[in-house]
Design a protein around this motif. Structure first.
Motif, PDB file in Angstrom:
ATOM      1  N   LEU A  11      12.196 -10.168   0.707  1.00  4.37           N
ATOM      2  CA  LEU A  11      12.351  -9.713  -0.673  1.00  4.37           C
ATOM      3  C   LEU A  11      11.525 -10.481  -1.716  1.00  4.37           C
ATOM      4  O   LEU A  11      10.926  -9.849  -2.601  1.00  4.37           O
ATOM      5  N   PRO A  12      11.483 -11.819  -1.710  1.00  2.00           N
ATOM      6  CA  PRO A  12      10.771 -12.519  -2.792  1.00  2.00           C
ATOM      7  C   PRO A  12       9.310 -12.116  -2.944  1.00  2.00           C
ATOM      8  O   PRO A  12       8.870 -11.798  -4.057  1.00  2.00           O
ATOM      9  N   VAL A  13       8.539 -12.122  -1.860  1.00  2.00           N
ATOM     10  CA  VAL A  13       7.120 -11.783  -1.958  1.00  2.00           C
ATOM     11  C   VAL A  13       6.940 -10.310  -2.310  1.00  2.00           C
ATOM     12  O   VAL A  13       6.121  -9.960  -3.170  1.00  2.00           O
ATOM     13  N   SER A  14       7.707  -9.429  -1.661  1.00  2.00           N
ATOM     14  CA  SER A  14       7.565  -8.000  -1.938  1.00  2.00           C
ATOM     15  C   SER A  14       7.955  -7.672  -3.379  1.00  2.00           C
ATOM     16  O   SER A  14       7.300  -6.868  -4.034  1.00  2.00           O
ATOM     17  N   ALA A  15       9.005  -8.297  -3.881  1.00  2.00           N
ATOM     18  CA  ALA A  15       9.438  -8.037  -5.260  1.00  2.00           C
ATOM     19  C   ALA A  15       8.414  -8.553  -6.267  1.00  2.00           C
ATOM     20  O   ALA A  15       8.118  -7.885  -7.269  1.00  2.00           O
ATOM     21  N   ALA A  16       7.867  -9.745  -6.018  1.00  2.00           N
ATOM     22  CA  ALA A  16       6.866 -10.296  -6.932  1.00  2.00           C
ATOM     23  C   ALA A  16       5.607  -9.431  -6.941  1.00  2.00           C
ATOM     24  O   ALA A  16       5.012  -9.195  -8.004  1.00  2.00           O
ATOM     25  N   THR A  17       5.208  -8.934  -5.781  1.00  3.49           N
ATOM     26  CA  THR A  17       4.046  -8.053  -5.723  1.00  3.49           C
ATOM     27  C   THR A  17       4.319  -6.737  -6.432  1.00  3.49           C
ATOM     28  O   THR A  17       3.445  -6.192  -7.125  1.00  3.49           O
ATOM     29  N   SER A  18       5.531  -6.202  -6.278  1.00  3.43           N
ATOM     30  CA  SER A  18       5.909  -4.988  -6.997  1.00  3.43           C
ATOM     31  C   SER A  18       5.812  -5.193  -8.501  1.00  3.43           C
ATOM     32  O   SER A  18       5.351  -4.311  -9.234  1.00  3.43           O
ATOM     33  N   MET A  19       6.233  -6.350  -8.974  1.00  2.44           N
ATOM     34  CA  MET A  19       6.182  -6.650 -10.400  1.00  2.44           C
ATOM     35  C   MET A  19       4.743  -6.648 -10.912  1.00  2.44           C
ATOM     36  O   MET A  19       4.440  -6.046 -11.949  1.00  2.44           O
TER      37      MET A  19
END
Length: 308
Positions: A11-19
């Motif tokens: 979740l952390p990397v995927s969420a930051a990339t989504s942002m």
């Protein structure tokens, strides 16, 4: 990969990339101007309203629960997909009734087919394949979608495109930043269990050696959020726009599962799941045919009016 990545760790990397993907998209489209603005230290800053802020938090929950749903052990991708997508299909006409929107007969037919799809996909062994984490994940997902659809129906589902874009921008500017903030707080202050996995997501992003793949998950997730959100904001009733939104997810889930089965030898699509997906696609067809025929009639009438 010799072993998979825990969903909470992803979740952390995927969420930051989504942002980052969200900010880039809104900037390239030059849509920031549609949002409400306030003066902060002499600068005009885009600011969400109360409803769009709430909808953005729900969208953050949807992003997180969707990512987790496809990584939980003991449940297949197609099974979770049908529960989540089918559940939202059921919510659509309910939200329309609460919002006093007229629901046409194709939407009711699609609702019945969607119920059938979920029942078929669940089958007799649903309890055996549904862990409490998966059940909680689906519950949060559906509650978030209910609130989000209600907010959209109240503020943005209009023939005025500027209202839809304004809602979209204000919602998106909250969703992924809120998700990243929550994940960061859990990583810092959380205890054992999922909190440790989330912390590992931040601290071990380079050590895992799969940074590009994790970023790609986030980028594609944001893509579904952008295009899916714009479909949901269509001026027509939710009982139409929601099934249209869900169709691509059903196809993608089935194709992905088949691909993983053929390529990596993972469990494939079972007959119940395939039948459930087929029922959802029939529901999509029921919704699409009247719209396509109406468009063709309008085109024919326009040609007749213009003459040879």
């Amino acid at each position: 990969m010799e072993e998979g990545i825990v969903g909470f760790t992803l979740l952390p990397v995927s969420a930051a990339t989504s942002m980052v993907g969200m900010f880039v998209f809104l900037s390239l489209k030059r849509w920031w101007r549609f949002a409400a603005h306030r003066q902060v230290l002499g600068l005009r800053v885009p600011t969400p309203g109360a409803w769009t802020f709430l909808s953005g938090m729900c969208s953050a929950a949807i992003i997180g629960t969707t990512t987790l749903a496809y990584t939980l052990e003991g449940t297949s991708i197609v099974f979770m997909m049908l529960l989540m997508r089918g559940g939202v299909l059921v919510l659509a006409p309910i939200v329309d009734v609460l919002s006093r929107r007229h629901v046409r007969w194709p939407s009711w037919v699609a609702l019945v087919l969607s119920f059938a799809a979920v029942l078929v996909a669940s089958g007799k062994d649903a309890r055996a394949t549904m862990t409490w984490v998966a059940a909680l994940d689906v519950g949060v997902y559906l509650l978030s979608y209910f609130i989000r659809l209600r907010a959209m129906s109240r503020l943005a589902k209009s023939q005025d495109k500027s209202l839809s874009i304004r809602y979209f921008v204000e919602e998106q500017m909250v969703a992924t930043p809120f998700l990243v903030l929550v994940l960061g707080l859990v990583a810092v202050w959380g205890g054992a269990g999922p909190a440790l996995d989330i912390r590992e997501g931040f601290t071990g992003m380079f050590a895992r050696g799969r940074l590009l793949e994790e970023m790609l998950v986030g980028l594609l997730s944001q893509g579904t959020g952008i295009f899916g959100g714009l479909i949901l904001l269509d001026a027509r009733e939710n009982a139409f726009s929601v099934p249209v939104n869900r169709a691509s997810s059903v196809l993608a889930g089935v194709v992905a599962t088949l691909g993983l089965s053929l390529w990596l030898g993972l469990p494939g699509v079972g007959p119940r799941e395939m039948l459930g997906a087929a029922l959802v696609m029939v529901a999509m067809t029921v919704l699409a045919v009247p719209t396509v025929l109406a468009a063709r009639r309008r085109e024919a009438a326009l040609k007749a009016a213009l003459g040879p």
